[in-house]
Design a protein around this motif. Sequence first.
Motif, PDB file in Angstrom:
ATOM      1  N   SER A 138      78.325  56.558  46.991  1.00  0.00           N
ATOM      2  CA  SER A 138      76.920  56.811  47.345  1.00  0.00           C
ATOM      3  C   SER A 138      76.511  55.869  48.458  1.00  0.00           C
ATOM      4  CB  SER A 138      76.018  56.617  46.124  1.00  0.00           C
ATOM      5  OG  SER A 138      76.047  55.262  45.710  1.00  0.00           O
ATOM      6  N   SER A 139      75.286  56.010  48.895  1.00  0.00           N
ATOM      7  CA  SER A 139      74.772  55.183  49.979  1.00  0.00           C
ATOM      8  C   SER A 139      73.875  54.066  49.466  1.00  0.00           C
ATOM      9  CB  SER A 139      73.978  56.057  50.969  1.00  0.00           C
ATOM     10  OG  SER A 139      72.927  56.731  50.283  1.00  0.00           O
ATOM     11  N   ASP A 140      73.822  53.892  48.140  1.00  0.00           N
ATOM     12  CA  ASP A 140      72.957  52.865  47.568  1.00  0.00           C
ATOM     13  C   ASP A 140      73.504  51.473  47.882  1.00  0.00           C
ATOM     14  OD1 ASP A 140      71.472  54.896  46.541  1.00  0.00           O
ATOM     15  OD2 ASP A 140      72.437  54.850  44.551  1.00  0.00           O
ATOM     16  N   SER A 141      72.609  50.507  47.926  1.00  0.00           N
ATOM     17  CA  SER A 141      73.003  49.117  48.154  1.00  0.00           C
ATOM     18  C   SER A 141      73.230  48.420  46.819  1.00  0.00           C
ATOM     19  CB  SER A 141      71.924  48.374  48.952  1.00  0.00           C
ATOM     20  OG  SER A 141      70.689  48.410  48.258  1.00  0.00           O
ATOM     21  N   LEU A 142      74.007  47.351  46.854  1.00  0.00           N
ATOM     22  CA  LEU A 142      74.333  46.609  45.634  1.00  0.00           C
ATOM     23  C   LEU A 142      73.149  45.747  45.216  1.00  0.00           C
ATOM     24  CD1 LEU A 142      76.413  45.712  43.498  1.00  0.00           C
ATOM     25  CD2 LEU A 142      77.140  43.932  45.095  1.00  0.00           C
ATOM     26  N   SER A 143      72.721  45.908  43.984  1.00  0.00           N
ATOM     27  CA  SER A 143      71.619  45.117  43.440  1.00  0.00           C
ATOM     28  C   SER A 143      72.191  44.037  42.527  1.00  0.00           C
ATOM     29  CB  SER A 143      70.649  46.003  42.655  1.00  0.00           C
ATOM     30  OG  SER A 143      69.728  45.217  41.933  1.00  0.00           O
ATOM     31  N   LEU A 144      71.861  42.784  42.835  1.00  0.00           N
ATOM     32  CA  LEU A 144      72.361  41.678  42.022  1.00  0.00           C
ATOM     33  C   LEU A 144      71.843  41.771  40.598  1.00  0.00           C
ATOM     34  CD1 LEU A 144      73.828  38.972  41.722  1.00  0.00           C
ATOM     35  CD2 LEU A 144      71.733  37.840  42.530  1.00  0.00           C
ATOM     36  N   TRP A 145      70.563  42.157  40.438  1.00  0.00           N
ATOM     37  CA  TRP A 145      69.980  42.248  39.098  1.00  0.00           C
ATOM     38  C   TRP A 145      70.619  43.374  38.302  1.00  0.00           C
ATOM     39  CZ3 TRP A 145      67.820  38.051  37.774  1.00  0.00           C
ATOM     40  CH2 TRP A 145      67.113  37.277  38.683  1.00  0.00           C
ATOM     41  N   ALA A 146      70.930  44.489  38.971  1.00  0.00           N
ATOM     42  CA  ALA A 146      71.593  45.600  38.275  1.00  0.00           C
ATOM     43  C   ALA A 146      72.984  45.177  37.815  1.00  0.00           C
ATOM     44  CB  ALA A 146      71.681  46.818  39.176  1.00  0.00           C
ATOM     45  N   PHE A 147      73.661  44.414  38.673  1.00  0.00           N
ATOM     46  CA  PHE A 147      75.004  43.940  38.320  1.00  0.00           C
ATOM     47  C   PHE A 147      74.941  43.001  37.114  1.00  0.00           C
ATOM     48  CE2 PHE A 147      78.125  40.500  38.707  1.00  0.00           C
ATOM     49  CZ  PHE A 147      79.298  41.233  38.589  1.00  0.00           C
ATOM     50  N   LEU A 148      74.005  42.032  37.151  1.00  0.00           N
ATOM     51  CA  LEU A 148      73.883  41.090  36.045  1.00  0.00           C
ATOM     52  C   LEU A 148      73.488  41.801  34.752  1.00  0.00           C
ATOM     53  CD1 LEU A 148      72.096  38.083  37.798  1.00  0.00           C
ATOM     54  CD2 LEU A 148      74.491  38.247  37.106  1.00  0.00           C
ATOM     55  N   GLY A 149      72.597  42.801  34.876  1.00  0.00           N
ATOM     56  CA  GLY A 149      72.193  43.555  33.692  1.00  0.00           C
ATOM     57  C   GLY A 149      73.355  44.290  33.057  1.00  0.00           C
TER      58      GLY A 149
END
Length: 539
Positions: A138-149
């Motif tokens: 996809s074209s979404d960017s990496l979210s640090l909070w999403a990763f930590l969650g």
Amino acid sequence: MLAGEEGVGRLDFDNPNLAFFVGNLALAVILLDGGMQTKTSTFRVALWPSLSLATLGVVFTTASVGAFAAWILDVKLIYGLLLGAIVGSTDAAAVFSLLRNSGVQLNERVGGTLEIESGANDPMAILLVVMLTGLLQSSDSLSLWAFLGQMIQQFAVGGVLGLLGGKLLLMVLRRVPLIEGLYALLIISCGLATFSGVNMIGGSGFLAVYLVGLMVGNGRIKQQDAISQVMDGLAWLAQAGMFLLLGLLVTPSSLLIHGWQAVAIAAFLIFIARPVAVILCLLPFDFRWPERFYISWVGLRGAVPIVLALYPVIAGLSNSELLFEITFTVVLISLLLQGSTVPHVARWLKIIVPSAPAPTTRFSLINDVDAHRSLELYEFLVQAEGIRIPASIVQNVPSATLSTPQLVSLVRDGRPIIVNAETVLMPLDRIWMLLHPGDVNDVAQIFSQPASSSFLLQNFFGEFVIRGDASLIDLAKVYGVPLDGIDAEDTAAALLQRQLGQHLVVGDRVRFGNIRLTIRQMDGNRVESIGLKLLNKQL
């Protein structure tokens, strides 16, 4: 690979989905068996270092290998990071099998750290691979909070349900009567059910199935030895079947296309990325430098990275074949180079400890959470010459309340021998005794090779044995060590803790003037006995 399309077998296999499915099931079985063989006592000294390596270590390895791979392969950084995540975790199957079949006994701090790390770092690697694969789709960017969650969710759900599943399975094993051979199948079935269920609700199935094995392996069940033997066989079968399919899946000639880049990436991982990650992650903990170097060397890559490399293949990403081929080559180099030198490097770094005396066979008769109320039948192989069974054991009358070890039988040359206080034991005699599990180590010492006649034990631990609470001032006076800075209440154990930290293990040692003190026996966190060696004495 030899059985594949370019080998002598000419088998044409090109089904990454089947290989992925079988690989995940096989890894679940291997982790289940590995958890059953891991003792919870190792968590005392190895839990937090292992978790540091399993989380921060994987992230650092992913970043460093990813940047190097993107540069040398001339691909986008995100593809390099994906490759770094794929090879970022050590492989439980390789670590468990090689450490336990290497012929060397590591100290508890090093062995426990390696085993727990290999069983706990898969969730982080899988999470990184899945997220990076999703970003490329996809074209979404990496979210640090999403990763930590997601990371917290993976560890929390997998950890909680794994512990609950292990406790439930342990209750079933203790209460449901089955034919002996079916207990291992029940464990496999429940382990795979937990693995699949946890994966379906967003947790880490690999962590959950490892914890199920940990709970079962450290629970007191009658069929423990028989179950362990069957589980070992099933784990080896799973490992062999998994590698067979993965070998069939690869095309050997394609490995040569980017062969030199793969070798360079493997060398960077083995000699730079892994050692730096280990040194940084273990800085807060009490590890000696030889121990750090060995932990970095035994960062074995095995089937887990190859299975993870199938994620981008199944997702249909560009460069997915390149990532798979590089991963396969890195794994081969790691297993051949690092795997073949595991015992030699341990001896070179001097981090091995002599194996403690142990029974050859045991059968559980009465199981209880309290080891002093449990009762087991043990067989000991006599290794020493000219010793007698203590009179307190020979003359002990069997009773319902077992207060001292009870002799059951002495077998010599395949025949039972009548035993009395005058009976002299011979090497290779087999002694059967009824014991509480807590008394096993003390009884095993009776029949083992005495330290005074064993050069290995004498050279490692020393010529004399003292108690952990031995007065440091008394030792200093006897061996001519200056008394400066020694308090009247100081003990040998306190000296070891002051210089090495609180989490001590058998084999830890310090120098005290012209003598060397080496921990010989531990009881939980307490130092029971210490070996004393004169450093100026010629052996």
